[in-house]
Design a protein around this motif. Structure first.
Motif, mmCIF file in Angstrom:
data_model
loop_
_atom_site.group_PDB
_atom_site.id
_atom_site.type_symbol
_atom_site.label_atom_id
_atom_site.label_comp_id
_atom_site.label_asym_id
_atom_site.label_seq_id
_atom_site.Cartn_x
_atom_site.Cartn_y
_atom_site.Cartn_z
ATOM 1 N N ALA A 46 13.458 2.654 -4.973
ATOM 2 C CA ALA A 46 14.639 2.215 -4.786
ATOM 3 C C ALA A 46 15.515 2.851 -3.830
ATOM 4 O O ALA A 46 16.267 2.160 -3.131
ATOM 5 C CB ALA A 46 15.486 1.917 -6.168
ATOM 6 N N HIS A 47 15.604 4.048 -3.666
ATOM 7 C CA HIS A 47 16.506 4.651 -2.885
ATOM 8 C C HIS A 47 15.991 4.448 -1.759
ATOM 9 O O HIS A 47 16.906 4.576 -0.667
ATOM 10 C CB HIS A 47 16.255 6.307 -3.182
ATOM 11 C CG HIS A 47 17.532 6.935 -2.576
ATOM 12 N ND1 HIS A 47 18.907 6.923 -3.499
ATOM 13 C CD2 HIS A 47 17.870 7.778 -1.906
ATOM 14 C CE1 HIS A 47 19.793 7.616 -2.662
ATOM 15 N NE2 HIS A 47 19.287 8.118 -1.881
ATOM 16 N N GLY A 48 14.718 4.376 -1.293
ATOM 17 C CA GLY A 48 14.177 3.844 0.167
ATOM 18 C C GLY A 48 14.949 2.632 0.381
ATOM 19 O O GLY A 48 15.135 2.428 1.744
ATOM 20 N N LEU A 49 15.053 1.719 -0.703
ATOM 21 C CA LEU A 49 15.512 0.419 -0.144
ATOM 22 C C LEU A 49 17.022 0.592 0.216
ATOM 23 O O LEU A 49 17.469 0.019 1.100
ATOM 24 C CB LEU A 49 15.284 -0.588 -1.450
ATOM 25 C CG LEU A 49 13.680 -1.065 -1.623
ATOM 26 C CD1 LEU A 49 13.861 -1.741 -2.893
ATOM 27 C CD2 LEU A 49 13.047 -1.704 -0.522
ATOM 28 N N GLU A 83 1.135 -1.452 -0.127
ATOM 29 C CA GLU A 83 -0.058 -0.035 -0.105
ATOM 30 C C GLU A 83 0.663 1.315 0.113
ATOM 31 O O GLU A 83 0.338 2.382 -0.342
ATOM 32 C CB GLU A 83 -1.166 0.106 1.318
ATOM 33 C CG GLU A 83 -2.040 -1.233 1.220
ATOM 34 C CD GLU A 83 -2.675 -1.231 2.469
ATOM 35 O OE1 GLU A 83 -2.850 -0.327 2.926
ATOM 36 O OE2 GLU A 83 -3.569 -2.360 2.628
ATOM 37 N N LYS A 84 2.223 1.150 0.481
ATOM 38 C CA LYS A 84 3.142 2.290 0.617
ATOM 39 C C LYS A 84 3.836 2.386 -0.608
ATOM 40 O O LYS A 84 4.302 1.309 -1.238
ATOM 41 C CB LYS A 84 3.928 2.439 1.607
ATOM 42 C CG LYS A 84 4.722 3.442 2.132
ATOM 43 C CD LYS A 84 5.340 3.129 3.297
ATOM 44 C CE LYS A 84 6.305 4.431 3.775
ATOM 45 N NZ LYS A 84 6.941 4.290 4.998
ATOM 46 N N ARG A 85 4.136 3.727 -1.209
ATOM 47 C CA ARG A 85 5.048 3.523 -2.546
ATOM 48 C C ARG A 85 6.419 3.214 -2.133
ATOM 49 O O ARG A 85 7.060 3.684 -0.989
ATOM 50 C CB ARG A 85 4.828 5.122 -2.958
ATOM 51 C CG ARG A 85 3.786 5.424 -3.678
ATOM 52 C CD ARG A 85 3.730 6.864 -4.302
ATOM 53 N NE ARG A 85 4.797 6.699 -5.315
ATOM 54 C CZ ARG A 85 5.165 7.899 -6.091
ATOM 55 N NH1 ARG A 85 4.757 8.830 -5.851
ATOM 56 N NH2 ARG A 85 5.915 7.815 -7.026
#
Length: 85
Positions: A8-11, A3-5
């Protein structure tokens, strides 16, 4: 589904924060991320994991200071030679 966007940078942030939480040396994390400077990695990790900084500071033992003893927060005044106090 998710449900959350997710980006790649978040990973990348999650990966770095998890390595640090596991005790991996910051130099290794820096190389893994491709940073040319460890200071970049340190700023990056402090930004993405401020909770660990707060927890570390809160967990430090605290002892009250004797107000009559000078310390970091109470500098001792000095009188220049020839001046009376």
């Amino acid at each position: 589904g998710i449900e959350k966007r997710v980006h790649a940078h978040g990973l990348r942030h999650t990966h770095a924060a998890q390595l640090r939480a596991e005790g991996v040396d910051i130099g290794i994390i820096s190389r893994q991320l491709g940073h040319s400077s460890i200071s970049t990695t340190a700023r990056y990790l402090d930004h993405i994991a401020p909770r660990s900084v707060i927890e570390t500071v809160r967990s430090r033992p605290w002892t009250p200071r004797d107000p009559g003893r000078p310390g970091i927060d109470a500098p001792q005044a000095s009188v220049p030679p020839g001046w009376s106090s």
